[in-house]
Design an enzyme around this catalytic site. Sequence first.
Site, mmCIF file in Angstrom:
data_model
loop_
_atom_site.group_PDB
_atom_site.id
_atom_site.type_symbol
_atom_site.label_atom_id
_atom_site.label_comp_id
_atom_site.label_asym_id
_atom_site.label_seq_id
_atom_site.Cartn_x
_atom_site.Cartn_y
_atom_site.Cartn_z
ATOM 1 N N ASP A 238 0.821 -1.206 0.000
ATOM 2 C CA ASP A 238 0.000 0.000 0.000
ATOM 3 C C ASP A 238 0.859 1.262 0.000
ATOM 4 O O ASP A 238 0.537 2.250 -0.664
ATOM 5 C CB ASP A 238 -0.857 0.069 1.267
ATOM 6 C CG ASP A 238 -1.724 -1.157 1.489
ATOM 7 O OD1 ASP A 238 -1.420 -2.209 0.902
ATOM 8 O OD2 ASP A 238 -2.677 -1.065 2.261
ATOM 9 N N GLU B 194 -7.069 -10.614 -4.450
ATOM 10 C CA GLU B 194 -6.872 -11.744 -3.533
ATOM 11 C C GLU B 194 -8.056 -12.710 -3.545
ATOM 12 O O GLU B 194 -8.053 -13.676 -2.789
ATOM 13 C CB GLU B 194 -6.595 -11.226 -2.125
ATOM 14 C CG GLU B 194 -5.238 -10.524 -2.033
ATOM 15 C CD GLU B 194 -5.038 -9.776 -0.723
ATOM 16 O OE1 GLU B 194 -6.045 -9.411 -0.083
ATOM 17 O OE2 GLU B 194 -3.876 -9.546 -0.341
#
Lengths: 767, 767
Positions: free
Chosen positions: A358, A487
């Site tokens: 991130d 994911e």
Amino acid sequence: MKKYLKEHEWSIIEEGFDPENHEVSESVFSIGNGHMGQRANFEETYSGDSLQGSYMAGVYYPDKTRVGWWKNGYPEYFAKVLNSTNWIGLNIIIDGEELDLYQAKVHEFVRELNMKEGYLQRTFVAELQNGKQVKVQATRFVSIVDKEIGALKYDITPINFSGTLNLTSYLDGDIKNKDANYDEKFWDPVNTWINDNQMSVTLKTKKLDFHFCSTVETQIFINGEKQKISAKPEEKLKFTSLNYDLPLTKDVTTTIYKYAANVTNRDHDTDRLETVGKTVLSQAVAKGFDVLKQEQADAWALKWRDSDIIIEGDVAAQQGIRFNIFQLNQTYTGEDERLNIGPKGFTGEKYGGSTYWDTEAYCLPFYLATADQEIARNLLIYRYNHLEKAKENARKLGFSKGALYPMVTMNGEECHNEWEITFEEIHRNGAIAYAIYNYVNYTGDQSYLGEYGIEVLIEISRFWEERVNYVPAKDVYMMLGVTGPNEYENNVDNNWYTNRIASWTLEYTIEVLDHLKATDLELYQTWIDKLELKPEEVNQWKDIINKMYYPIDEERNIFLQQDNFLNKEIIPVAELDKKHLPLNQNWSWDRILRSCFIKQADVLQGLYFLNHEFDLDTIRRNFDFYEPITVHESSLSPCVHSILACQLGYKDKAYEMYLRTARLDLDNYNNDTEDGCHTTSMAGTWMSVVQGFGGMKIRDNQLCLNPFIPGNWNSFSFKIVFRGARLMVQVDQEKVTITNESNTPVDLHVYDEQHKLNGNSTLQVAI
Amino acid sequence: MKKYLKEHEWSIIEEGFDPENHEVSESVFSIGNGHMGQRANFEETYSGDSLQGSYMAGVYYPDKTRVGWWKNGYPEYFAKVLNSTNWIGLNIIIDGEELDLYQAKVHEFVRELNMKEGYLQRTFVAELQNGKQVKVQATRFVSIVDKEIGALKYDITPINFSGTLNLTSYLDGDIKNKDANYDEKFWDPVNTWINDNQMSVTLKTKKLDFHFCSTVETQIFINGEKQKISAKPEEKLKFTSLNYDLPLTKDVTTTIYKYAANVTNRDHDTDRLETVGKTVLSQAVAKGFDVLKQEQADAWALKWRDSDIIIEGDVAAQQGIRFNIFQLNQTYTGEDERLNIGPKGFTGEKYGGSTYWDTEAYCLPFYLATADQEIARNLLIYRYNHLEKAKENARKLGFSKGALYPMVTMNGEECHNEWEITFEEIHRNGAIAYAIYNYVNYTGDQSYLGEYGIEVLIEISRFWEERVNYVPAKDVYMMLGVTGPNEYENNVDNNWYTNRIASWTLEYTIEVLDHLKATDLELYQTWIDKLELKPEEVNQWKDIINKMYYPIDEERNIFLQQDNFLNKEIIPVAELDKKHLPLNQNWSWDRILRSCFIKQADVLQGLYFLNHEFDLDTIRRNFDFYEPITVHESSLSPCVHSILACQLGYKDKAYEMYLRTARLDLDNYNNDTEDGCHTTSMAGTWMSVVQGFGGMKIRDNQLCLNPFIPGNWNSFSFKIVFRGARLMVQVDQEKVTITNESNTPVDLHVYDEQHKLNGNSTLQVAI
């Protein structure tokens, strides 16, 4: 999703108290200053559901890994940000009854996070079970001027009675992390002391030897007069308190001040910690609450000057973006290169660790454009400093060379323990390489490459070289067994994004090597020698670049998320019954994995990062295919979609995605804000305004703007720093106004036309 | 792998004591009787590494699930077999020094598991630190005649001194499972009592209300004379003991007997448990040790009569197969349809649960061929009784119909919590269907289908119907996101074995429906009505059967383990450096997943199960491709390979695989026997002799034998029951001799020639 907060340009406001919302509010109203932070817990006792949370940046604990079934390669521990001494605590007993908003009737409750001036305030009238009513106003902040200082002011006024107040002001260091894997406590006692109205608790972590000393002074004023009242002291293990008996007079206000100095041995010698704490505390006390609070307001005014985004005509959007900018500035200031940006900042414990991809993928652009260049550079150096650990990590997983950066880390070591992520979500390595490109591209600071960047790039390239798999029958290189950014697919073969970012890393590394060779042969040779880079390695990289396999669908002319993606049934999210959403709370994991639904941008993440490589039609075809099957159940998803939608001229989609990212926590979209705010994705919100609506890019060392304004906004404006220039970009429905607030002239493109903007001048371009 | 046990036809023997081997020996020398079992712990104190383990069949605890990261669909708990009251415990203090083989010098140590007669015996001379030497012989067993009785005899003889013996005989119920997820204790106290030389501890589980009462009597003899010595009693929570002061005279033997009655409320009323315990104990005491031990020997003689395999000329192979047969008979007797066969039997705690697909795939054939038909039928009924739970399980994972049996269970509910296994290793459902076929095929008992089998088959078929995925572009059904028997690949698309066993289930279900319709229309209609089976469902099954997609490699003409298998680099295990093996202890999980290496038979499992569907060339091509890349790191792997190798005439490979399965625990091949023996795979060893070397199959209701003898064996023989006939098959290097020991004539094929064998007659066929 639940909306209960009032819309306001500058503040987050909760009116009326509902215990159901309390833990969400504890997250949203958190305060922090980059050095420490705190959830918006009540000072006084609260017997309802609450996560008391007070966190010190960089103070962590290696909590023993918890898994169901061990897989080779898992780390031994998960580094957790430590919940630390509660320094705000007050017990308030009024005529024998404890003030507790879970037990009392609560009237006129207002909780406000004042983002303009950087404080948290709460007012209410509590009606106790004995019928007595008190009015309370509690104000607190942690200083962004003196990072180790926190202060609170707590006013109590009896409304319908006179009586007694039994007050306990305490420091409680006997704190447990809610997310401890085995319900263990992580702190050991070191020392406590009480001296008159001051007290102190020093703790150390059971492992790693972090020391934390919290020292507070409690002051009591009645009707504005400072009181000299002796208190009953109490010291227990990791705990001190002062107990006061005070009179309460109807309509007369008793004020409790609590000043705290929170110091750790990350910044000071361990054996001087208590002394430092006393000194810092004395400085806080000397200034006093009002001066500290004014300094706080002034300092925040400067922050806003540099990083504010103004949206006119849309209070919800305005509040959302300010909240995000505020939380980012509360979490990371860039002054300490050992720190990074945890996914929850100081607002909760979930996910532990401090650094995910991130930071590189979403946070870097914010700091690049709104703060001093050094701050972004520090984020890169943080990873440079972890390079040896990343090499060890690759060795541990069986690679003979190269570096694999961890999925989650505190000190460079991998913390995460989910095989499909820890071992397979390796695209993170590409984001770390891309961040170097992004930094150099934005700042023009080529020196970083020769000083640090090249080493990281070579080691990442070496990892990719070994990780790919040559398939002779097809004469291609493949990447087997990965998890992409989405994911909701695990352990797939040939995730397009991962293959592309890997190959791109090799391309960029070769480009940087060539550039270095051409511009500084001596430095180039130094690196070649130091890293023992062989020509065969570079040749092998070139072979991989040439023969990398990319799954595509020829019929639709799109990139395929992975080899077998089209064996899935393709259903638009819009056709799903709403009761299934969010999928991650309603579907079993295998059902999610087998479905076509995408958690967050994956192929589209590649089209965002490597935007310049693709024409608009390519972007449109892929967006049109992937966006409708994306559920955006990662907070990192809507911003990328918003930016691409802007680029494609999809106004409604862009605005929808913007609101979703901007108000993710304020409206609790993903129904998990009680665990903490989604701090890292807040930078994505900033991106969606500046890179999305503002259309900002850097191409060939030139700033490019391509603004676009949602129909319901009157105007929006943002500020950026770019290569020495400070610009304000304002967009309304007719024109773009760019003001150069600095002396540095800047060349720029607006809507593909070249302009030169001198220092302290303004440029207007019609939309 | 470590060999330290002596080869012997009838016993497992450890000579000399090495603490390094102790935990492995504790597993290997375990005793059990289907009702209870115990690791081969020492009676006296042992301060070295040891897992004290005493287990009662069917007594379990729902231990709270432990995972790193929760996935939707995970079960809330994992049912664990409970470690229970230690009833064997003795503390032996000689002249003030405690006997402890970790501290003493140990001479003449021999530990023997006498499999012929079913007891554990240990003899040694201990030289204490004070120089005193004692000779000890300890013998114990748990009775297979009176299932609730255990007994031990402990002889102590001073060699070089006379002195004192302070003896404590105890019952310790304050026991914790080593594998408890959160280090919790699972037992609560109910009652303790001591009366003269008897004592008792009753416990109950904190959840589920299992009660367990252990009652023991301690007797002391000196030189064969029973002693009347008053003891000091002690009662603590969950603990009782009797303490004796005794004289020790040089060369005179003191004998301690301990008789135990271990009863649970699975078999008796909870409130009568202590009374039952006393009654059972009095029966044991009345018989006395020698009678009990003789009864044990007699009962084991009967077991061996029915299930022994004799191998002449190869002691290691003989010992291996007897060990496996012995452990299987110790673990499961088939008398209680609520029980099943846990992967570690009573020899350890790892894996918890009690039932895996191992039971259907590997254990059923052993019980089918060596025991009463009811026992195999009980194993099927166990699953029938769990059908409602299996349907709930499917609903929980989002399926609108059908049943998915759990991966691991105790009471029908799923216990396992690894998404790639729990949710994806769904081929287990096929094994449960296949077991029905296997049972009917072997026994000819068609009635089972109409009574129970058809319901299970229909519900499993319904699951497959919903689990497959129609891909219009290819007009095929696929199965996405599964884990096949080879757990070294996870979340793959179109695992050939899973696709095949799913389609086979549909085929068999339709066949059974047709058969039932033809033979008992009324019963057929009853099921159709009860299960609301619609013609469209059966038509859909037919469509799936016709259009199921099977991955193949046309070049090699083999079935592919999964869609993308050939993207992997194919390397024979033989080319791997030995230091990498076992992979699961040396490679990171992702490296294993990306590799071609196979943990256990996968495509080959299908060729074994559905052997009649495939010609020898097909089996050979697939075997030749897959076997060289199989690492056999599941204990369930070598037996299947051994059987297929026999079929293909690969003598050396068959023998290599046989030894590996037969001596897996004796030689600790997988370096994990300290956790317990691989009980379920022991049935695979039996299969590899009978189905492998014996070449036994049932085709068209006929017994077929195709024997094959390894070159280094003189002969081997095995016994089977088949449709009322009891046969002994003996094979030497020249001929096969089949003796019908029953009155029932049997038709059979030997080497593809038809024979009729009358009752009590013998047939000889040349090899």
